[in-house]
Design a protein around this motif. Structure first.
Motif, PDB file in Angstrom:
ATOM      1  N   UNK A 185       1.826  -4.655  14.192  1.00 50.91           N
ATOM      2  CA  UNK A 185       2.861  -5.079  15.147  1.00 50.91           C
ATOM      3  C   UNK A 185       3.836  -3.956  15.490  1.00 50.91           C
ATOM      4  N   UNK A 186       4.069  -3.036  14.552  1.00 52.65           N
ATOM      5  CA  UNK A 186       4.994  -1.942  14.862  1.00 52.65           C
ATOM      6  C   UNK A 186       4.342  -0.990  15.853  1.00 52.65           C
ATOM      7  N   UNK A 187       5.154  -0.485  16.783  1.00 57.62           N
ATOM      8  CA  UNK A 187       4.567   0.382  17.806  1.00 57.62           C
ATOM      9  C   UNK A 187       4.480   1.826  17.338  1.00 57.62           C
ATOM     10  N   UNK A 188       5.285   2.152  16.309  1.00 61.28           N
ATOM     11  CA  UNK A 188       5.394   3.541  15.876  1.00 61.28           C
ATOM     12  C   UNK A 188       4.626   3.724  14.567  1.00 61.28           C
ATOM     13  N   UNK A 189       3.796   4.731  14.510  1.00 63.26           N
ATOM     14  CA  UNK A 189       2.978   4.958  13.303  1.00 63.26           C
ATOM     15  C   UNK A 189       3.861   5.198  12.071  1.00 63.26           C
ATOM     16  N   UNK A 190       5.097   5.637  12.305  1.00 62.98           N
ATOM     17  CA  UNK A 190       5.977   5.984  11.186  1.00 62.98           C
ATOM     18  C   UNK A 190       6.862   4.842  10.714  1.00 62.98           C
ATOM     19  N   UNK A 191       6.802   3.673  11.363  1.00 58.15           N
ATOM     20  CA  UNK A 191       7.674   2.573  10.925  1.00 58.15           C
ATOM     21  C   UNK A 191       7.166   2.032   9.596  1.00 58.15           C
ATOM     22  N   UNK A 192       8.019   2.129   8.591  1.00 57.82           N
ATOM     23  CA  UNK A 192       7.567   1.837   7.223  1.00 57.82           C
ATOM     24  C   UNK A 192       8.134   0.512   6.737  1.00 57.82           C
ATOM     25  N   UNK A 193       7.497  -0.030   5.708  1.00 54.55           N
ATOM     26  CA  UNK A 193       8.015  -1.252   5.081  1.00 54.55           C
ATOM     27  C   UNK A 193       9.368  -0.920   4.452  1.00 54.55           C
ATOM     28  N   UNK A 194      10.343  -1.782   4.697  1.00 56.13           N
ATOM     29  CA  UNK A 194      11.698  -1.475   4.236  1.00 56.13           C
ATOM     30  C   UNK A 194      11.916  -1.962   2.799  1.00 56.13           C
ATOM     31  N   UNK A 195      11.452  -3.193   2.535  1.00 56.94           N
ATOM     32  CA  UNK A 195      11.708  -3.777   1.214  1.00 56.94           C
ATOM     33  C   UNK A 195      10.570  -3.424   0.274  1.00 56.94           C
ATOM     34  N   UNK A 196      10.677  -2.301  -0.388  1.00 60.24           N
ATOM     35  CA  UNK A 196       9.625  -1.948  -1.354  1.00 60.24           C
ATOM     36  C   UNK A 196      10.152  -0.853  -2.266  1.00 60.24           C
ATOM     37  N   UNK A 197      10.047  -1.090  -3.563  1.00 61.84           N
ATOM     38  CA  UNK A 197      10.477  -0.087  -4.537  1.00 61.84           C
ATOM     39  C   UNK A 197       9.466   1.040  -4.691  1.00 61.84           C
ATOM     40  N   UNK A 198       8.273   0.901  -4.101  1.00 65.36           N
ATOM     41  CA  UNK A 198       7.229   1.938  -3.967  1.00 65.36           C
ATOM     42  C   UNK A 198       6.873   2.682  -5.251  1.00 65.36           C
ATOM     43  N   UNK A 199       6.981   2.019  -6.371  1.00 63.21           N
ATOM     44  CA  UNK A 199       6.557   2.615  -7.645  1.00 63.21           C
ATOM     45  C   UNK A 199       5.121   2.166  -7.869  1.00 63.21           C
ATOM     46  N   UNK A 200       4.168   3.095  -7.754  1.00 65.42           N
ATOM     47  CA  UNK A 200       2.756   2.720  -7.878  1.00 65.42           C
ATOM     48  C   UNK A 200       2.301   2.943  -9.317  1.00 65.42           C
ATOM     49  N   UNK A 201       1.694   1.909  -9.881  1.00 64.87           N
ATOM     50  CA  UNK A 201       1.292   1.953 -11.287  1.00 64.87           C
ATOM     51  C   UNK A 201       0.057   2.844 -11.462  1.00 64.87           C
ATOM     52  N   UNK A 202      -0.208   3.218 -12.720  1.00 65.58           N
ATOM     53  CA  UNK A 202      -1.324   4.127 -13.010  1.00 65.58           C
ATOM     54  C   UNK A 202      -2.660   3.650 -12.459  1.00 65.58           C
ATOM     55  N   UNK A 203      -2.838   2.341 -12.377  1.00 67.84           N
ATOM     56  CA  UNK A 203      -4.105   1.798 -11.862  1.00 67.84           C
ATOM     57  C   UNK A 203      -4.342   2.218 -10.409  1.00 67.84           C
ATOM     58  N   UNK A 204      -3.268   2.616  -9.712  1.00 68.83           N
ATOM     59  CA  UNK A 204      -3.408   3.005  -8.302  1.00 68.83           C
ATOM     60  C   UNK A 204      -4.044   4.384  -8.152  1.00 68.83           C
ATOM     61  N   UNK A 205      -4.086   5.150  -9.238  1.00 73.87           N
ATOM     62  CA  UNK A 205      -4.553   6.533  -9.089  1.00 73.87           C
ATOM     63  C   UNK A 205      -5.994   6.596  -8.579  1.00 73.87           C
ATOM     64  N   UNK A 206      -6.889   5.793  -9.187  1.00 71.76           N
ATOM     65  CA  UNK A 206      -8.310   5.892  -8.812  1.00 71.76           C
ATOM     66  C   UNK A 206      -8.530   5.501  -7.342  1.00 71.76           C
ATOM     67  N   UNK A 207      -7.999   4.350  -6.866  1.00 78.28           N
ATOM     68  CA  UNK A 207      -8.205   4.063  -5.438  1.00 78.28           C
ATOM     69  C   UNK A 207      -7.579   5.104  -4.515  1.00 78.28           C
ATOM     70  N   UNK A 208      -6.425   5.651  -4.903  1.00 85.04           N
ATOM     71  CA  UNK A 208      -5.816   6.676  -4.035  1.00 85.04           C
ATOM     72  C   UNK A 208      -6.664   7.942  -4.015  1.00 85.04           C
ATOM     73  N   UNK A 209      -7.251   8.272  -5.161  1.00 88.27           N
ATOM     74  CA  UNK A 209      -8.137   9.451  -5.191  1.00 88.27           C
ATOM     75  C   UNK A 209      -9.362   9.195  -4.322  1.00 88.27           C
ATOM     76  N   UNK A 210      -9.880   7.984  -4.409  1.00 88.31           N
ATOM     77  CA  UNK A 210     -11.063   7.657  -3.611  1.00 88.31           C
ATOM     78  C   UNK A 210     -10.754   7.754  -2.110  1.00 88.31           C
ATOM     79  N   UNK A 211      -9.548   7.360  -1.731  1.00 90.41           N
ATOM     80  CA  UNK A 211      -9.165   7.449  -0.317  1.00 90.41           C
ATOM     81  C   UNK A 211      -8.835   8.887   0.079  1.00 90.41           C
ATOM     82  N   UNK A 212      -8.831   9.787  -0.915  1.00 98.52           N
ATOM     83  CA  UNK A 212      -8.482  11.182  -0.641  1.00 98.52           C
ATOM     84  C   UNK A 212      -6.991  11.354  -0.425  1.00 98.52           C
ATOM     85  N   UNK A 213      -6.195  10.445  -1.008  1.00 98.45           N
ATOM     86  CA  UNK A 213      -4.761  10.456  -0.720  1.00 98.45           C
ATOM     87  C   UNK A 213      -3.895  10.876  -1.900  1.00 98.45           C
ATOM     88  N   UNK A 214      -4.460  10.907  -3.096  1.00 93.47           N
ATOM     89  CA  UNK A 214      -3.627  11.191  -4.270  1.00 93.47           C
ATOM     90  C   UNK A 214      -2.967  12.572  -4.140  1.00 93.47           C
TER      91      UNK A 214
END
Ligand SMILES: Cc1cc2nc3c(=O)[nH]c(=O)nc-3n(C[C@H](O)[C@H](O)[C@H](O)COP(=O)(O)OP(=O)(O)OC[C@H]3O[C@@H](n4cnc5c(N)ncnc54)[C@H](O)[C@@H]3O)c2cc1C
Length: 415
Positions: free
Chosen positions: A33-62
């Motif tokens: 719905x946001x028109x701008x690629x940079x519009x980010x979620x506002x309400x989020x503490x964005x602390x990603x737990x260790x379990x997120x490492x493997x999927x982020x690596x798979x996405x090439x994003x870690x």
């Protein structure tokens, strides 16, 4: 337009699924719905737990995330009884990156994976054939409408999921007994044992950790019924609260770099992840977690990945994805079970006898501490803490440590 997969919501869950479907060679519409690629979620503490490492690596994003200056590393736990023993903790590292940094990178990666990233599209209606969901209707910024059809429609549109409500999916709410306040500081001086720290303070949690922009994020999650009724200055509240914690830095000597973000009421929500033929829900749309232990982004990554892995082969082969969706449902049960434990904890009641036992034993015993860390990082299930052998070990450790302290104090231990 006709696609293999129509995904609503270009945030963590939606982009994860879109990238994996795109890489598999499927035709994917990713509506946001946001028109701008940079519009980010506002309400989020964005602390990603260790379990997120493997999927982020798979996405090439870690590596990309770490290169933004995101906070990463180990996390220590300070319980009411002291620091937990970290000598054997082998959990993967956390990643702490603000959504203003994370969201545009994710969306850019989706667009680069052959996905049609359609910004400025608010989904307002659904298309059906009998019970099967076959597509969505989206409103553009100029008021015109588009329809997009697909063999699979994915609701990745967050906790208020319009896709779920259009399909009449029942939702179950659990109230959250804690409030969530967080903000950022510069120049926080501390001598904490690891880059990030959690304080378990009876019913409350506090998290402090580095994030991108050279900032330190501080989140305080108190039981709501302990909040002062006339609370208006949340920054002063955070600083007073942190000052009352053992070994915590003095935030009044640091520079606050942002307003306090306040989430006074954030219930946990459950919806069936495969609620109708041709429809799947991922991320918060299926399971909205308690922000306090912070699994939401990690679960959005995992559920997006599980859905794409389960269904991409059937979609590529031109088969009905019904059996594949059942496989997604089975994978999703792992986090549904975690959600069930979390619902009890979100009441913010006093720690149970088992929680107190583990919190105390983890200070003295590396194995109990290791298990707690693995569960905290979502690498091991909560049930791994309910193991009788671990409970017996914790009881013994606690007994010995109390006997030692009583010996030092010169009297017999209380049993
Ligand atoms: C106060 C607070 C603190 C939190 N802290 C943490 C934390 O520290 N760590 C953590 O892991 N999680 C945290 N979370 C949870 C985390 O923010 C979510 O779990 C995560 O963002 C879910 O991702 P998602 O992709 O499922 O949905 P969302 O991130 O909610 O994204 C949904 C997307 O869908 C789009 N959308 C919505 N409706 C429509 C529509 N009709 N048409 C088109 N697009 C639409 C939205 O614009 C958005 O881009 C916190 C949550 C809160 C409230």
């Amino acid at each position: 337009m006709d696609y293999d997969v129509v995904i609503v919501g270009a945030s963590i869950g939606g982009c994860t699924a879109a990238i994996l479907y795109g890489r598999a060679g499927l035709r994917v519409a990713l509506l946001e719905k946001h028109r701008n690629i940079g519009t980010a979620k506002r309400l989020c503490g964005h602390f990603l737990l260790g379990r997120a490492q493997a999927p982020l690596q798979r996405l090439g994003l870690w590596d990309d995330m770490v290169a933004t200056g995101a906070g990463t590393g180990d996390l220590s736990i300070r319980t009411e009884y002291g620091w937990t023993d970290r000598s054997r903790v082998d959990a993967p590292p956390f990643l702490n990156v603000r959504r203003t940094t994370l969201d545009p990178i994710l969306r850019g990666r989706a667009a680069a994976s052959g996905v049609d990233l359609l910004l400025g599209r608010t989904v307002t209606g659904q298309l059906t054939e009998g019970r099967r969901v076959t597509g969505v209707r989206a409103r553009l910024l100029d008021g015109t409408e588009e329809t997009h059809t697909g063999r699979l429609v994915v609701g990745a549109d967050g906790y208020r999921s319009k896709v779920a409500s259009l399909a009449g999916v029942p939702e179950r709410f659990t109230p959250n007994g804690r409030a969530f306040f967080y903000t950022y500081y510069r120049n926080v001086r501390h001598t904490l044992p690891t880059p990030a720290v959690v304080w378990w303070n009876d019913r409350d949690w506090v998290v402090l950790g580095p994030t991108d922009g050279g900032l330190t994020e501080v989140a305080v999650m108190p039981a709501k019924d302990t909040l002062p009724p006339d609370l208006t200055d949340h920054a002063a509240y955070i600083e007073r609260y942190v000052a009352s914690l053992p070994d915590a830095p003095d935030l009044t000597r640091a520079e606050r770099a942002a307003k306090v973000v306040i989430a006074p009421d954030y219930p946990l929500i459950r919806r069936h992840p495969v609620p109708a033929p041709g429809l799947a829900l991922i991320g918060d749309a299926a399971l909205t977690a308690d922000p306090t232990p912070a699994p939401g982004c990690t679960w959005a990554l995992l559920s997006g990945q599980w859905l794409a892995d389960a269904t991409a082969p059937a979609l590529l082969a031109g088969d009905d994805p019904a059996a594949a969706l059942r496989r997604y449902r089975r994978a999703h049960r792992a986090i549904e079970r975690e959600h069930a434990f979390m619902r009890g904890d979100a009441e913010a009641g006093p720690p149970s006898a088992v929680q107190r036992l583990l919190r105390e034993a983890a200070v003295h015993d590396p194995e109990v501490s290791r298990r707690l860390a693995l569960v905290g990082m979502q690498v091991a299930p909560t049930t791994s803490l309910l193991n009788p052998a671990l409970a017996a070990r914790a009881l013994l450790v606690r007994h010995r440590s109390r006997r030692r302290s009583a010996g030092r104090a010169g009297h017999a231990p209380a049993v």
